[in-house]
Write a protein that holds these residues in place. Sequence first.
Motif, PDB file in Angstrom:
ATOM      1  N   THR A 163      46.056  38.263 -13.375  1.00  0.00           N
ATOM      2  CA  THR A 163      46.400  39.055 -14.556  1.00  0.00           C
ATOM      3  C   THR A 163      46.076  40.518 -14.376  1.00  0.00           C
ATOM      4  OG1 THR A 163      44.251  38.598 -15.544  1.00  0.00           O
ATOM      5  CG2 THR A 163      46.073  37.142 -16.150  1.00  0.00           C
ATOM      6  N   GLY A 164      45.521  40.864 -13.208  1.00  0.00           N
ATOM      7  CA  GLY A 164      45.248  42.266 -12.945  1.00  0.00           C
ATOM      8  C   GLY A 164      43.945  42.764 -13.532  1.00  0.00           C
ATOM      9  N   ARG A 165      43.214  41.875 -14.240  1.00  0.00           N
ATOM     10  CA  ARG A 165      41.974  42.360 -14.856  1.00  0.00           C
ATOM     11  C   ARG A 165      40.947  42.718 -13.793  1.00  0.00           C
ATOM     12  NH1 ARG A 165      43.926  38.708 -18.862  1.00  0.00           N
ATOM     13  NH2 ARG A 165      43.940  39.775 -20.859  1.00  0.00           N
ATOM     14  N   MET A 166      40.988  41.969 -12.673  1.00  0.00           N
ATOM     15  CA  MET A 166      40.090  42.273 -11.568  1.00  0.00           C
ATOM     16  C   MET A 166      40.931  42.637 -10.368  1.00  0.00           C
ATOM     17  SD  MET A 166      36.885  41.994 -12.323  1.00  0.00           S
ATOM     18  CE  MET A 166      36.655  42.254 -14.064  1.00  0.00           C
ATOM     19  N   ASN A 170      37.790  49.754 -15.011  1.00  0.00           N
ATOM     20  CA  ASN A 170      36.580  50.466 -15.398  1.00  0.00           C
ATOM     21  C   ASN A 170      35.483  49.431 -15.586  1.00  0.00           C
ATOM     22  OD1 ASN A 170      34.542  51.917 -16.483  1.00  0.00           O
ATOM     23  ND2 ASN A 170      35.675  52.623 -18.291  1.00  0.00           N
ATOM     24  N   PRO A 171      34.590  49.286 -14.608  1.00  0.00           N
ATOM     25  CA  PRO A 171      33.585  48.235 -14.712  1.00  0.00           C
ATOM     26  C   PRO A 171      32.690  48.367 -15.936  1.00  0.00           C
ATOM     27  CG  PRO A 171      33.686  49.085 -12.481  1.00  0.00           C
ATOM     28  CD  PRO A 171      34.534  49.986 -13.325  1.00  0.00           C
ATOM     29  N   ALA A 176      37.687  43.755 -19.871  1.00  0.00           N
ATOM     30  CA  ALA A 176      38.721  44.215 -18.937  1.00  0.00           C
ATOM     31  C   ALA A 176      40.091  43.917 -19.513  1.00  0.00           C
ATOM     32  CB  ALA A 176      38.554  43.502 -17.607  1.00  0.00           C
ATOM     33  N   MET A 177      41.004  44.866 -19.362  1.00  0.00           N
ATOM     34  CA  MET A 177      42.332  44.694 -19.929  1.00  0.00           C
ATOM     35  C   MET A 177      43.320  44.241 -18.865  1.00  0.00           C
ATOM     36  SD  MET A 177      42.684  47.850 -22.560  1.00  0.00           S
ATOM     37  CE  MET A 177      44.306  47.289 -22.984  1.00  0.00           C
TER      38      MET A 177
END
Lengths: 333, 312
Positions: A163-166, A170-171, A176-177
Amino acid sequence: MVTMRSTLKKAAAGFSLSIVGLAALSFLATPLESGAATKIADDGLGATAQICPSGTTQVAGKVGVPANLVNENGDTAKKNAGTAYSDVQCYNAAGEMVAYGNADILYELPSSSLIPLGQQLYMQNCASCHGVHADGVLPNGTTGNYPDLTGLGPATINFWVTTGRMPAANPRDVQAMRRQPRLTVFQSNAIAAWVNSLQPATPYIPSPNLKGANLTVGQDLFALNCAACHTITGGGDALAYSTFAPSLHVATPTQIVDAIRTGPGNMPRFTGNLTDSQVRDITAYVAESIQKPTNIGGVGMGGLGPVAEGFIGLALGVGGLMLVSFWVGDRSE
Amino acid sequence: MSENVNDHGAADITTVSADAPQMQPLAKNPKGVEKAISALLLIGIAAFVGFGVCYWQNAAYWTYGALLGLGLLAMGAAFIAWGKYLLPRGPFVEERHVLASTETERSAFAAALMERGAGEIKRRKVLGTLLGGSLGVFSIVALFPLVRSLGPLPGDKLAVTDWKKGQRLVDINGNPVNITDMAVGGVLTVYPHGLENTDDGQAIDQTILIRVQNEPFTTMKGRESWTPSGYVAYSKLCTHLGCPVGLYEQQLELLVCPCHQSMFNVRNGALPQFGPAPRPLPQLPLAVDSEGFLIAAGGYNQPVGPGYWERP
């Protein structure tokens, strides 16, 4: 003296404001689900059809947490305690369970040949926060800043990375978006294979089979379990302390089952109390009714509910009616 | 006109001539306005025809509303414009005679009513008494349906749910919950066994079951044994206004109510951490039966849902 022209000027001025408002809202005009439940055509596979990948042995029978998923301390896969209800398990020649599930959802472990690539990708993309042993311990010994990834199962990695969150944009964000994924599905599977090899656990990466899903059951279960946070139209909602439940409009079926079974972030983890058939029905409902709604009214306005629709109603409806009333009631002299 | 005594001195009735200023249309350019109204009516006709075609051809539903609305809007605007701009603009004044009756007529009526009318009733004493009696009895019994329609007294239904000691927790499909079923961080809506499909069961007894951790913990003093294997159960009815509190955030360990955003901390007995809820969610004591299924160790120790009693 009142003329048609002066009244038209007034109407034009008033309506231009409404048109600007409508144009501003046009970006919200994503489709709105109708809630009409239908069935997806069945593919005729029974619950225990031959579903294991080729080269593996299929064994029937429900599984709890299998014995080979107990780590060296004798703990069961501690973070995923909860029965993985499955009708079959698939074992490879070395006796490892490489897949389990049934005709509704098949959970598969990424091939162990991906482990070296996975380790390399992990070190490049993930180790700076999650530590070189994937346990959240930074090289300088500090812990607790970033989560321990071991013992969570390949499905967890699959959800966060695809999903691209990781890797995190921005940690320091509270949550996370979703964004454009930085790694391909193949690379994500490799990382999942390596992290899982450190402490093997379920759930494996699901492949839901949406044929034959019962959308009515899906709708009922969605309304009972999911709609509280994600709203009945799947548009997502704000929660406590800067967290939020994301919109479901762009999730793939695999990601939906990942999220239900692993409970990412603040989402609860639904394991033993939802069978694979029920999870499959919920996924089909999201993929069909929520992501492909029929907008009977013409404009969905994002499915956000009364705020957007109220704006249109007040601006165009009440505003327009006000202008009409002024025109009708204008004195003639 | 005649010498009739009921004339009330009406003034002579005059009619306005066709050239008078108030008989002219309001529009400075009546021909232009007529063209505009014709255009509106043509739009209306076209829209109605379009609606008929769309309806017959089963087109998308939104076209019905759009075309019908457009047609009615155009027709309405045409009516208004015609009335405002093309009809005689007025104002027109109509003389009227005095509407009130004369003084002599009024006093004669009052005398007839009070003396002759009331005297008739006073003459028939028996009938008058019986009439009064029937009206009185009727007004009393007319209140009976009103009072009964208020419904039965609630008794102790407001204070007590259907949860009893030893009753199994079941989900919406009637399946009992085993302590190995849920992972840490999972939630489930549960009902008393046998009541999951009843109105009372779903409305009042609904309970949210959360597995917070793997080991038992204490939410409040005196509740040490209420959370076997880390499962905790709270009433799902918000103590603010009764919405079902279904939002569980597993990392924050917070139950959030979707209606007015009351937040309850599940670790210390659902104490409200934010929002308008005035008291914590009642906690259901849990136990495990011999087969490993979760049962209630008793009912709720306080009423569920919004408070209805005086608080100091």
